[in-house]
Design an enzyme around this catalytic site. Structure first.
Site, PDB file in Angstrom:
ATOM      1  N   SER B  27      64.400 112.308 -41.448  1.00 59.31           N
ATOM      2  CA  SER B  27      65.495 111.862 -40.584  1.00 59.31           C
ATOM      3  C   SER B  27      65.714 110.352 -40.727  1.00 59.31           C
ATOM      4  CB  SER B  27      65.181 112.203 -39.126  1.00 59.31           C
ATOM      5  OG  SER B  27      63.972 111.587 -38.732  1.00 59.31           O
ATOM      6  N   CYS B  28      64.754 109.678 -41.329  1.00 65.23           N
ATOM      7  CA  CYS B  28      64.904 108.225 -41.498  1.00 65.23           C
ATOM      8  C   CYS B  28      65.980 107.915 -42.541  1.00 65.23           C
ATOM      9  CB  CYS B  28      63.589 107.602 -41.966  1.00 65.23           C
ATOM     10  SG  CYS B  28      62.268 107.713 -40.747  1.00 65.23           S
ATOM     11  N   VAL B  29      66.495 106.713 -42.494  1.00 72.80           N
ATOM     12  CA  VAL B  29      67.513 106.298 -43.462  1.00 72.80           C
ATOM     13  C   VAL B  29      66.980 105.160 -44.311  1.00 72.80           C
ATOM     14  CG1 VAL B  29      69.742 105.094 -43.673  1.00 72.80           C
ATOM     15  CG2 VAL B  29      69.534 107.081 -42.193  1.00 72.80           C
ATOM     16  N   GLY B  91      68.609 110.493 -43.540  1.00 71.16           N
ATOM     17  CA  GLY B  91      69.309 111.009 -42.368  1.00 71.16           C
ATOM     18  C   GLY B  91      69.426 112.510 -42.340  1.00 71.16           C
TER      19      GLY B  91
END
Lengths: 173, 181, 118
Positions: B27-29, B91
């Site tokens: 989910s991190c960018v 993301g």
């Protein structure tokens, strides 16, 4: 009969906890908890409902999964949906055994959600979980790593219990 | 030599000689800012969309603070902010978790995009969304940012303007997109 | 020919129970969550239900209570990994005839079913 042969083993004999280790990690340390963050794994993920909120994960390197599931599934092991279902069920049984132990010991209630099974980089899974803890303002994440045995043979899949810190401190009271 | 950028970390450099990588973006960018005229590069591992305070200890962690922070760091190395371009990766929606407000991955992407827009930085390429983990790696030798996924072909994010020395040579998929997917 | 409804969200577990029960000559119906379980029960009125607990849409304890409310004679045996004291007690209180904790030996399942159909 092949299905009969497939029924032996993992789903018939009780599990025992062989090793259990608690460590505290920062969220940034979670992606590399099993070593290489880019390593592809098969992972079954559960949220824990009840009095001990947190998460459970059953994880193993992806290239070991077929060998692990073959005794259970026979030729069905190549059907990914069935393999994922079996892996998710292994995690359910092993994870529930763990939670049953905690719940009965602490006279409380804790149940896993149905499984979500992934085949992906361990870092992507653990990093996404780390984000949840950061969002809750938690900079120290307790991780309990458990190795199970069945009749003295170690399960090659690893169970991680990642409770919210509050859960752990509540239990200890 | 590969520099690994962990959750909430960042790197900034001019004429960078080592590879930079973010392994396992869920989910991190992963955000890359490049300024081709001065060859200044920045990369950050964004974890959450909104910072809990206006001046957080780890500004690279949050979608709403990472962009102005990196631009300042790039300016210190001589970068001209009008020439800065952005590329995004990550993301994804990994777990379905109840109780966590909304979809962190999607909100991270939106937060970074709107911050970039506010600062006049165009997004020249992105590989975001979906449900798979990604690794974002910037290769110093070819000056290319490459996104790889387990079981999917690699994608190159670096726009032509930022490249040095020609195109990627080993036959992988090339994508230059200004449209979100 | 006794009919048994197997309720479990894991396709793997349904396959496994179908094999174990089918080998004994019983007819097996399947449902993958509590909502389907209630529908299948009403439609087919099986002689026995093997009910998992942890399922999406509706869990097995809720489905157990709903089935028993409509049919107080319904025979439901829980088959779940969630063998905590509080859970087993709640299941029995809600009308389950027995509770098989996973992992289980196939013989345990067969003996339990025979006893209930008996």
């Amino acid at each position: 009969m092949q299905a009969g042969e497939a029924l032996s083993g993992l789903f018939e004999r009780k599990f025992k906890i062989a090793e259990i280790a608690l460590s505290h990690r920062t969220p940034a340390e979670l992606p590399e908890i099993l070593g290489d963050a880019a390593e592809p794994v098969c992972a079954s993920f559960y949220q824990i409902r009840g009095e001990i909120p947190g998460f459970l994960l059953l994880i193993m390197p992806i290239d070991e999964v077929n060998a692990f599931l073959k005794p259970l599934l026979g030729d069905h092991v190549t059907e990914e949906a069935m393999a994922d279902s079996a892996f998710g069920e292994v995690g359910n049984v092993v994870g529930s055994a763990f939670l049953n132990y905690l719940a009965d010991y602490y006279r409380t209630y804790a149940a896993p959600t149905p499984p979500q099974v992934f085949r992906d980089m361990v870092g992507a899974l653990m990093g996404s979980l780390a984000a949840v803890f950061v969002a809750e303002g938690q900079e120290q994440v307790p991780v309990v790593r458990t190795v199970f045995t069945q009749e003295s043979e170690k399960l090659s899949a690893l169970l991680l219990w990642i409770p919210y810190a509050l859960s752990l401190s509540e239990l200890r009271k | 030599m590969i520099r690994s950028i962990g959750l909430g970390e960042y790197a900034v450099g001019r004429d960078v000689q080592e590879d930079w990588a973010i392994y396992g973006l869920g989910s991190c960018v992963g955000l890359i800012l490049c300024e081709p005229t001065t060859r200044v590069l920045a990369m950050a591992h964004v974890v959450l969309p909104v910072s809990p305070s206006p001046d957080p200890e780890q500004p690279a962690r949050y979608g709403d603070t990472v962009v102005p922070f990196l631009l300042e760091e790039m300016k210190k190395l001589g970068a001209v902010t009008e020439h800065v371009m952005a590329q995004l990766a990550g993301g994804a929606r990994m777990f379905e978790i109840s109780g966590v407000a909304g979809d962190i991955g999607r909100r991270n992407v939106e937060s970074v995009r709107s911050s970039l827009a506010r600062h006049g930085v165009p997004v020249t390429a992105e590989e975001v969304g979906g449900a798979s983990g990604r690794t974002l790696r910037w290769h110093a030798k070819t000056r290319l940012a490459v996104v790889s996924r387990f079981g999917a072909p690699d994608v190159i994010l670096t726009p032509d303007r930022c490249r040095v020395g020609g195109s990627w040579t080993d036959g992988r998929v090339v994508k230059n997109s200004t449209e979100p997917r | 020919m006794a009919r048994i409804l197997v309720v479990d969200d894991a396709a793997f577990m349904r396959m496994r129970l179908k094999t174990v029960l089918g080998e004994q000559g019983w007819e097996v119906l399947e449902a993958s969550n509590g909502v389907e379980a209630i529908q299948m029960y009403e439609q087919h009125k099986p002689d026995l239900v093997m009910m998992d607990i942890t399922m999406p849409e509706m869990d097995g304890l809720t489905a157990l209570r709903a089935i028993r409310e409509k049919d107080p004679n319904a025979k439901v045996v829980m088959c779940s990994a969630l063998g905590q004291e509080s859970t087993v007690i709640e299941a029995i209180k809600s009308g389950a005839k027995d509770f098989i904790v996973k992992p289980f030996q196939p013989e345990r399942v067969v003996d339990t079913v025979k006893k209930q159909l008996g």
